[in-house]
Design a protein around this motif. Structure first.
Motif, short mmCIF file in Angstrom:
data_model
loop_
_atom_site.label_atom_id
_atom_site.label_comp_id
_atom_site.label_asym_id
_atom_site.label_seq_id
_atom_site.Cartn_x
_atom_site.Cartn_y
_atom_site.Cartn_z
N ILE A 232 -6.11 -1.63 5.59
CA ILE A 232 -6.15 -2.76 4.49
C ILE A 232 -4.94 -3.84 4.59
CG2 ILE A 232 -6.56 -3.21 2.03
CD1 ILE A 232 -8.52 -0.81 1.96
N ALA A 233 -3.67 -2.92 4.34
CA ALA A 233 -2.67 -3.62 4.46
C ALA A 233 -2.45 -4.51 5.63
CB ALA A 233 -1.39 -2.74 4.22
N SER B 26 0.95 -1.13 0.05
CA SER B 26 -0.03 0.03 -0.02
C SER B 26 0.92 1.28 -0.16
CB SER B 26 -1.16 0.05 1.11
OG SER B 26 -0.07 -0.05 2.44
N SER B 27 2.06 0.91 0.26
CA SER B 27 3.22 2.29 0.24
C SER B 27 3.50 2.80 -1.06
CB SER B 27 4.08 1.96 1.15
OG SER B 27 4.98 1.02 0.82
N SER B 28 3.32 4.05 -1.25
CA SER B 28 3.88 4.73 -2.34
C SER B 28 4.64 6.04 -1.62
CB SER B 28 2.67 4.94 -3.43
OG SER B 28 1.82 5.93 -2.69
N PRO C 266 1.47 6.43 3.86
CA PRO C 266 -0.07 6.05 3.43
C PRO C 266 -1.06 6.54 4.13
CG PRO C 266 1.40 4.29 4.34
CD PRO C 266 2.18 5.32 4.48
N GLN C 267 -2.45 6.42 3.65
CA GLN C 267 -3.65 6.80 4.32
C GLN C 267 -3.86 5.86 5.46
OE1 GLN C 267 -6.39 7.80 1.50
NE2 GLN C 267 -5.48 9.80 0.75
N ALA C 268 -4.76 6.46 6.31
CA ALA C 268 -4.93 5.22 7.44
C ALA C 268 -5.75 4.38 7.11
CB ALA C 268 -5.85 6.01 8.68
N ALA C 269 -6.78 4.49 6.00
CA ALA C 269 -7.40 3.43 5.21
C ALA C 269 -6.51 2.20 4.61
CB ALA C 269 -8.45 3.95 4.38
#
Length: 91
Positions: free
Chosen positions: A27-28, A14-16, A20-23
């Motif tokens: 999910i990750a 999920s990281s870019s 990353p956002q909390a959502a």
């Protein structure tokens, strides 16, 4: 590991760039928990060549006996030893 998860489970990080956002983090975390399990391990060497973790397998089928029966058993053994010593002294 990332490549394995991507190829086998179609999971992508999920990281870019940036935080990353909390959502996305949630999910990750759910995906990680779904595809992993916690196992006891021990590190073979602290650092350097050969440093790795070893899966430690324990006996999960037989729980430890309670303390009281063990104490009672030890008392019985001591009593038997005292009897044997008394018989030896008599002979």
């Amino acid at each position: 590991m990332k490549r394995h998860w991507r190829e086998k489970y179609s999971w992508k990080s999920s990281s870019s760039k940036g935080r990353p956002q909390a959502a996305a983090q949630e999910i990750a975390q759910q995906q990680i928990q779904q595809f992993t399990r916690i196992v006891p391990c021990q590190q073979a060497f602290n650092h350097g060549t050969g440093s790795h973790y070893i899966h430690v397998r324990g006996q999960r089928t037989a729980p430890r006996p309670p303390v009281e029966p063990a104490v009672q058993q030890a008392s019985q053994i001591h009593a038997e030893l005292d009897k044997m010593e008394a018989l030896y002294q008599q002979h």
